[in-house]
Design a protein around this motif. Structure first.
Motif, PDB file in Angstrom:
ATOM      1  N   PHE A 585       0.827  -1.209   0.000  1.00 43.13           N
ATOM      2  CA  PHE A 585       0.000   0.000   0.000  1.00 43.13           C
ATOM      3  C   PHE A 585       0.862   1.259   0.000  1.00 43.13           C
ATOM      4  CE2 PHE A 585      -1.884   3.391   2.611  1.00 43.13           C
ATOM      5  CZ  PHE A 585      -3.007   3.695   1.847  1.00 43.13           C
ATOM      6  N   LEU A 588       1.888   2.802  -3.253  1.00 44.00           N
ATOM      7  CA  LEU A 588       0.904   3.420  -4.140  1.00 44.00           C
ATOM      8  C   LEU A 588       1.083   4.935  -4.163  1.00 44.00           C
ATOM      9  CD1 LEU A 588      -2.315   1.457  -3.077  1.00 44.00           C
ATOM     10  CD2 LEU A 588      -0.936   1.087  -5.128  1.00 44.00           C
ATOM     11  N   GLN A 654      -5.589  -1.918  -1.498  1.00 42.02           N
ATOM     12  CA  GLN A 654      -5.440  -1.276  -2.805  1.00 42.02           C
ATOM     13  C   GLN A 654      -6.752  -0.659  -3.295  1.00 42.02           C
ATOM     14  OE1 GLN A 654      -3.664  -4.592  -4.957  1.00 42.02           O
ATOM     15  NE2 GLN A 654      -1.682  -3.524  -5.021  1.00 42.02           N
TER      16      GLN A 654
END
Length: 706
Positions: A585, A588, A654
């Motif tokens: 994560f 991202l 996500q």
């Protein structure tokens, strides 16, 4: 300033072998630290520590005969005390200057400066650097008193009147600066240049050292002594490896034994010994342990990893014909192995089950009763864990293994060698024809015994190991035996880490809180035991602290660990997957913004007064930004829930990336804490749902950059 190399040596009687390496390193470190602090050597100077059974020494490069002079500013006293109205020195100031070796002539040179709010007199002077003689004298005294001596010995000096304290009696002191003797004394001895070599193999006695740099070479050539601990250890390792190779056998690595043997010899000579092959009928762990612990021998293994009837010994002498040395050691080891064989034969005359009642005579803890009482609960707990993991069949096996798990503590072999607890129980169980599942569980319920140790091999061992460790943790916390600082007499940190590793690495579905409740409810059943049930919240905190440290050691960042563990996930086997999801994560593009938004939401909710309702009323969503956020949440919630329920934590996190834009717009256009109570409460409810949705896997606010 001219510098020369310095050598210091204490010639002593045989030092404790298990602490020799530490004593040698500490002696060198303490001396050099003091000399550096006094300005007699540079920070970069080369330092070599020496340690043999009969000496502690250190060689230090580039030591000055005298430290450099240095400017010193001395605080004297307030101006109004030191000077009168005419600016003349007062008696107190003159007295102070006299104590510093100055007189009234320096008064015009005194500086005035504020010390806090008080104008104060200061004297800038040049301090003469300390001489090596005085500096080394101080360094020696400090080192002698600060050495980590396991047990101090008091002994009389040669005059028969004075007594001194040290780890062992000291017979000579060497202190050479280059080729010159440094006139220091310690423990009633005056420094010189003479030392002693090997008690029997030295060519010259005493050895007269030419200078500081000839020390190691003269000891080796004239005294038959390898002075450096590391060099001696290397030589022993070389000889051991060579001897094992010649016998086409393999040496068992044991750094602790190697260090101890290195501390026992000055002139190592590795020899090969043999014992009767009939002793190999005794479990090899027993033979290996008795050879290592009692005789300091190095056992050898064959190509199949089985113990051979040969061993290596490290002698401190090198006779032309070593036969007598080898024969004498073989005679001694034969007696030791015969004892082990006797214990093994005697122990097998009673079955493990026959010994079980004797556990009621073994005190476990003065507040907790006997081992028999303790194992009554361990087997019940193990049975219930087994039933959860594998049904009645596993529960029955766990009950049987837990019943016999501690019985080998009553055997002669384990009484002689406590390190074999569990191992001997496994051998005796196999001798009686019990299944390997039970036998290996008896051995493995102690595992993991140390960092990096293997886990129990089978499900039965897992059940008994968990029960044994959890019972210890719950009972010890229940009576207040909680580790403090570096004190942990009952190894509770090890037990906690063992529970953690078993639950995670065996991928068990068990919940930590349910396990603790199971143990607590079984032990503190009010129908059986008239005691109050302890509050074990500290135990969970203790276990999570151990878990956090373990995860950081594995390479996870403090932020990642904090984000996952702040939710107190009870299924510990999920934690690696949660951490992997968090790490994915954070890569991202939306991660930083979402973490910051999550932290902002958390702060708003913390500051809100009163109860926050769960229900969100769509009619009260007036602003388009809050309507969009609510709609996005409503759409994403089933997706994240489905991924979370399936254990796909990476996908669950996500999906949250789609929230970035709606959250940004919401905070740009919507005021949460408006005066209208209905609107405010509805927006707080929306933020609460947002927080709950985002923080299922981990508390993302912990990932925000401060």
């Amino acid at each position: 300033m001219m510098t020369q190399n310095l050598l210091v040596e204490l010639l002593v009687e045989e030092l404790p072998p298990k602490s020799l390496k530490q004593l040698g390193d500490s002696f060198a470190q303490l001396l050099t630290a003091s000399l550096k602090a006094q300005g007699l050597m540079s920070q970069e100077a080369a330092v070599t520590a020496y340690a043999t059974p009969r000496r502690l020494g250190v060689h230090i490069g580039n030591v000055a005969a005298q430290a450099a002079d240095k400017a010193v500013t001395q605080k004297l006293m307030p101006v109004k005390v030191g000077l009168d109205a005419q600016g003349q020195a007062t008696p107190p100031l003159l007295k102070k200057l006299a104590s510093l070796g100055a007189d009234a002539s320096v008064v015009p040179q005194l500086q005035r400066a504020l010390d806090g709010k008080t104008e104060t007199l200061f004297w800038d002077s040049i301090a003469t650097g300390i001489s090596l003689t005085d500096g080394l004298q101080k360094a020696l005294q400090e080192a002698i008193t600060q050495l980590p001596i396991p047990k101090v010995m008091t002994y009389q000096l040669a005059d028969g009147w004075q007594s001194v304290n040290f780890v062992r009696p000291v017979h000579a002191l060497v202190a050479l600066h280059g080729a010159d003797i440094v006139s220091v004394n310690i423990l009633g001895l005056q420094a010189g240049r003479e030392t002693q070599g090997h008690r029997f193999a030295a060519k010259i006695s005493p050895i007269v050292l030419r200078n500081a740099d000839s020390y190691a070479q003269q000891l080796e050539t004239e005294g038959a002594v390898i002075a450096g601990f590391a060099e001696r250890c290397f030589e022993i390792t070389r000889q051991l490896t060579s001897a094992a190779s010649q016998e086409q056998l393999t040496l068992i690595d044991d750094d602790t034994l190697l260090d101890e043997v290195t501390a026992l010899v000055e002139h190592p000579n590795v020899l090969v010994g043999t014992f009767d092959a009939e002793f190999l009928q005794v479990p090899q762990e027993c033979l290996i342990l008795t050879m290592k612990a009692n005789q300091k021998y190095f056992p050898l293994l064959d190509a199949q990893g089985k113990l051979a009837n040969k061993f290596l010994l490290v002698s401190n002498i090198r006779p032309t014909n070593p036969t007598q040395v080898i024969t004498g050691n073989e005679r001694v080891v034969r007696s030791r192995l015969a004892d082990a064989q006797f214990f093994f034969d005697q122990d097998r005359k009673k079955t493990l089950e026959f010994r079980v009642p004797e556990l009621d005579k073994v005190v476990y803890h003065n507040k907790l009763g006997t081992q028999g009482w303790r194992m009554h609960y361990v087997r019940i707990i193990a049975t219930k864990i087994g039933e959860q993991l594998g049904g009645d069949a596993l529960g029955d096996q766990a009950f049987e293994a837990a019943t016999l798990a501690k019985v080998d503590l009553l055997t002669d072999m384990v009484s002689e060698f406590p390190e074999l607890q569990g191992i001997m129980g496994r051998y005796y169980a196999q001798h009686e024809g019990l299944s390997d599942d039970i036998a290996f569980a008896i051995e493995d319920h102690y595992k993991p015994r140390f960092a990096g140790d293997a886990l129990p091999r089978n499900p039965v061992g897992v059940c008994v190991a968990l029960a044994d460790k959890l019972e210890t943790l719950v009972n010890m916390f229940g009576i207040g035996e909680i580790p403090t600082g570096d004190k942990d007499p009952f190894a509770l940190r090890r037990h906690a880490l063992g529970v953690i590793r078993i639950l995670i690495e065996k991928n068990l579905s068990l919940q930590l809180n349910e396990l603790i409740d199971l143990v607590k409810n079984e032990i503190y059943n009010p129908l059986e035991l008239d005691v109050s049930t302890p509050d074990l919240r500290d135990l969970q905190v203790f276990i999570y602290d151990r878990l956090a440290g373990n995860l950081r050691e594995q390479g996870y960042t403090a932020q990642e660990v904090d984000a996952v563990l702040s939710l107190n996930p009870q299924k510990l086997s999920d934690i690696p997957k949660r951490l992997a999801a968090v790490r994915t994560f954070t890569a991202l593009p939306e991660a930083t913004s979402l973490a910051a938004a999550n932290k902002r939401v958390s702060n708003i909710l913390k500051k809100s007064e009163g109860h926050i309702h769960d229900a969100i009323h769509t009619k009260l969503l007036q602003e388009e930004a809050e309507q969009v956020l609510h709609q996005t949440l409503t759409t994403l919630l089933p997706e994240t829930e489905k991924a979370f329920a399936a254990g796909d934590y990476t996908a669950s996190l996500q999906i949250l990336a789609k929230l970035k834009l709606p959250i940004d717009i919401f905070f740009d256009h919507v005021m949460v804490n408006v005066e209208d109570e209905l609107l405010r409460n509805n927006r707080l409810a929306l933020l609460r749902q947002l927080q709950q949705t985002m923080n299922r896997v981990a508390d993302l606010s912990k990932l925000a950059v401060n």
